[in-house]
Design an enzyme around this catalytic site. Structure first.
Site, PDB file in Angstrom:
ATOM      1  N   LYS A   1       0.117   4.260  -0.255  1.00 46.22           N
ATOM      2  CA  LYS A   1      -0.526   5.437   0.360  1.00 46.22           C
ATOM      3  C   LYS A   1      -0.302   6.665  -0.540  1.00 46.22           C
ATOM      4  O   LYS A   1      -0.269   6.520  -1.754  1.00 46.22           O
ATOM      5  CB  LYS A   1      -0.008   5.631   1.779  1.00 46.22           C
ATOM      6  CG  LYS A   1      -0.151   4.346   2.609  1.00 46.22           C
ATOM      7  CD  LYS A   1       0.059   4.538   4.071  1.00 46.22           C
ATOM      8  CE  LYS A   1      -0.088   3.190   4.775  1.00 46.22           C
ATOM      9  NZ  LYS A   1      -0.017   3.281   6.219  1.00 46.22           N
TER      10      LYS A   1
ATOM     11  N   GLU B   1      -6.727   4.447   8.015  1.00 47.29           N
ATOM     12  CA  GLU B   1      -6.518   5.886   7.779  1.00 47.29           C
ATOM     13  C   GLU B   1      -7.782   6.505   7.186  1.00 47.29           C
ATOM     14  O   GLU B   1      -8.110   7.656   7.469  1.00 47.29           O
ATOM     15  CB  GLU B   1      -5.282   6.097   6.883  1.00 47.29           C
ATOM     16  CG  GLU B   1      -4.004   5.921   7.683  1.00 47.29           C
ATOM     17  CD  GLU B   1      -2.806   5.408   6.901  1.00 47.29           C
ATOM     18  OE1 GLU B   1      -2.796   5.477   5.656  1.00 47.29           O
ATOM     19  OE2 GLU B   1      -1.854   4.923   7.556  1.00 47.29           O
TER      20      GLU B   1
ATOM     21  N   HIS C   1      -9.528   1.057   4.965  1.00 51.12           N
ATOM     22  CA  HIS C   1      -8.242   1.212   5.654  1.00 51.12           C
ATOM     23  C   HIS C   1      -8.417   2.109   6.871  1.00 51.12           C
ATOM     24  O   HIS C   1      -9.212   3.058   6.843  1.00 51.12           O
ATOM     25  CB  HIS C   1      -7.211   1.803   4.691  1.00 51.12           C
ATOM     26  CG  HIS C   1      -5.821   1.781   5.256  1.00 51.12           C
ATOM     27  ND1 HIS C   1      -5.377   2.754   6.124  1.00 51.12           N
ATOM     28  CD2 HIS C   1      -4.820   0.887   5.117  1.00 51.12           C
ATOM     29  CE1 HIS C   1      -4.126   2.451   6.483  1.00 51.12           C
ATOM     30  NE2 HIS C   1      -3.769   1.335   5.885  1.00 51.12           N
TER      31      HIS C   1
ATOM     32  N   ASN D   1       0.872  -1.184   0.000  1.00 51.66           N
ATOM     33  CA  ASN D   1       0.000   0.000   0.000  1.00 51.66           C
ATOM     34  C   ASN D   1       0.903   1.225   0.000  1.00 51.66           C
ATOM     35  O   ASN D   1       1.495   1.555   1.016  1.00 51.66           O
ATOM     36  CB  ASN D   1      -0.887  -0.062   1.255  1.00 51.66           C
ATOM     37  CG  ASN D   1      -1.705   1.199   1.463  1.00 51.66           C
ATOM     38  OD1 ASN D   1      -1.803   2.035   0.555  1.00 51.66           O
ATOM     39  ND2 ASN D   1      -2.292   1.332   2.641  1.00 51.66           N
TER      40      ASN D   1
ATOM     41  N   SER E   1       3.453  -2.202  10.318  1.00 54.78           N
ATOM     42  CA  SER E   1       4.910  -2.258  10.505  1.00 54.78           C
ATOM     43  C   SER E   1       5.523  -3.601  10.102  1.00 54.78           C
ATOM     44  O   SER E   1       6.461  -4.077  10.731  1.00 54.78           O
ATOM     45  CB  SER E   1       5.289  -1.889  11.950  1.00 54.78           C
ATOM     46  OG  SER E   1       4.887  -0.559  12.228  1.00 54.78           O
TER      47      SER E   1
ATOM     48  N   GLU F   1      -5.287  -5.129  10.625  1.00 49.83           N
ATOM     49  CA  GLU F   1      -4.258  -4.118  10.835  1.00 49.83           C
ATOM     50  C   GLU F   1      -4.547  -3.368  12.130  1.00 49.83           C
ATOM     51  O   GLU F   1      -5.333  -2.409  12.133  1.00 49.83           O
ATOM     52  CB  GLU F   1      -4.259  -3.113   9.675  1.00 49.83           C
ATOM     53  CG  GLU F   1      -3.982  -3.721   8.325  1.00 49.83           C
ATOM     54  CD  GLU F   1      -3.430  -2.688   7.367  1.00 49.83           C
ATOM     55  OE1 GLU F   1      -2.299  -2.863   6.923  1.00 49.83           O
ATOM     56  OE2 GLU F   1      -4.112  -1.689   7.097  1.00 49.83           O
TER      57      GLU F   1
ATOM     58  N   GLY G   1       2.499   2.152  10.855  1.00 56.19           N
ATOM     59  CA  GLY G   1       3.439   3.262  10.730  1.00 56.19           C
ATOM     60  C   GLY G   1       4.156   3.610  12.022  1.00 56.19           C
ATOM     61  O   GLY G   1       4.791   4.654  12.123  1.00 56.19           O
TER      62      GLY G   1
HETATM   63  P1  PGA Z   1       2.832   0.265   7.669  1.00 57.32           P
HETATM   64  O1  PGA Z   1       1.359   0.457   7.070  1.00 57.32           O
HETATM   65  O2  PGA Z   1       3.383  -0.995   7.070  1.00 57.32           O
HETATM   66  O3  PGA Z   1       3.582   1.498   7.247  1.00 57.32           O
HETATM   67  O4  PGA Z   1       2.696   0.162   9.144  1.00 57.32           O
HETATM   68  C1  PGA Z   1       0.522  -0.638   6.856  1.00 57.32           C
HETATM   69  C2  PGA Z   1      -0.797  -0.161   6.271  1.00 57.32           C
HETATM   70  O5  PGA Z   1      -1.269   0.894   6.656  1.00 57.32           O
HETATM   71  O6  PGA Z   1      -1.400  -0.841   5.402  1.00 57.32           O
END
Ligand code: PGA
Length: 255
Positions: free
Chosen positions: A12, A98, A96, A10, A214, A168, A174
């Site tokens: 983003k 976010e 997601h 992803n 992560s 997740e 992140g």
């Molecule tokens: P990250 O994000 O690997 O940077 O923690 C995962 C995601 O949001 O899909």
């Protein structure tokens, strides 16, 4: 039940077209012929088309980061399933955290997006996950159960079987703070048990449940060794071609 592992990147809001093309080219070189697992990359909307052209003919599949439920209309800032199909997408990330935390996404809109994706034969990657406060309050199981039940409301067993779920935990995204393989396995197992009730044993055995939060080269092998972890949704580490390549080529230690 044999499930083909799936590793999805992803990107983003990273990857202007020129950068995106360079990254996609690098990945095509290293993992364009990978076998025994599926690989999806989800660049920003403006990079879908050029990235799709770079990965055409390789094993890498194209995904989008969101989709609207209406086929067209006055929905400023949204994108339709047909537009994504035209750009070469076969997967779409839905719900997601976010989107949920920053852009007002709720269970009901996740469900609408899911049905739109299914109608268009895009494979939905449905994201669920608890916040740190919810985990601390021992509410993880209840939150995940609610998110899964609402996301798949009205979907048939056959439709559910073709979907992908990404667990997740919000506190792991992140932050560099990954769930332990044991913590992730516990939730993945609970989701699979829930799918038995929502659909059937066969469907529950077919749905791929990815872990996200992560994920990096250093922790992928241990995560993939868990029986109910069928792949990963990778954010930050998917922007580094060497790191993402190593994640895709994780070592199988599964017994
Ligand atoms: P990250 O994000 O690997 O940077 O923690 C995962 C995601 O949001 O899909």
């Amino acid at each position: 039940m044999n499930r083909t592992p799936l590793i999805a990147g992803n990107w983003k809001m990273h990857g202007a077209r020129s950068e995106a093309v360079v990254l996609a080219r690098a990945l095509t070189e290293t993992i364009g012929r990978v076998s025994g697992r599926e690989v999806v990359i989800a660049p920003p909307f403006t990079a879908l088309d050029p990235v799709g052209q770079v990965i055409a003919g390789s094993q890498i599949r194209l995904g989008a980061q969101n989709v609207h439920w209406e086929p067209k209309g006055a929905y400023t800032g949204e994108i339709s399933t047909a537009m994504l199909g035209e750009a070469g997408c076969t997967y779409v990330i839905i719900g997601h955290s976010e989107r949920r935390q920053l852009f007002g996404e709720v269970d009901e809109t996740v469900n609408r997006r899911l049905h739109a994706a299914l109608r268009a034969e895009l494979v939905p990657i449905v994201c669920v996950g608890e916040t740190l406060a919810e985990r601390d309050a021992d509410a993880t199981a209840a939150i995940i159960e609610r998110q899964v039940a609402s996301a798949f409301a009205g979907a048939s067993s056959t439709q559910i079987a073709g979907c992908v779920i990404a667990y997740e935990p919000v506190w792991a995204i992140g932050t560099g703070c990954t769930a332990t393989p044991g913590q992730a396995q516990e939730v993945h197992h609970a989701i699979r048990r829930q799918l038995v009730g929502l659909a059937s044993d066969t469907t529950a055995g077919r749905v791929r449940i990815l872990y996200g939060g992560s994920v990096k080269a250093a922790n992928i092998d241990a995560l993939m060794a868990e029986p109910d972890i069928d792949g990963a949704l990778v954010g930050g580490a998917s922007l580094d071609p060497a790191e993402f390549t190593r994640i895709v080529c994780y070592e199988e230690t599964q017994g």
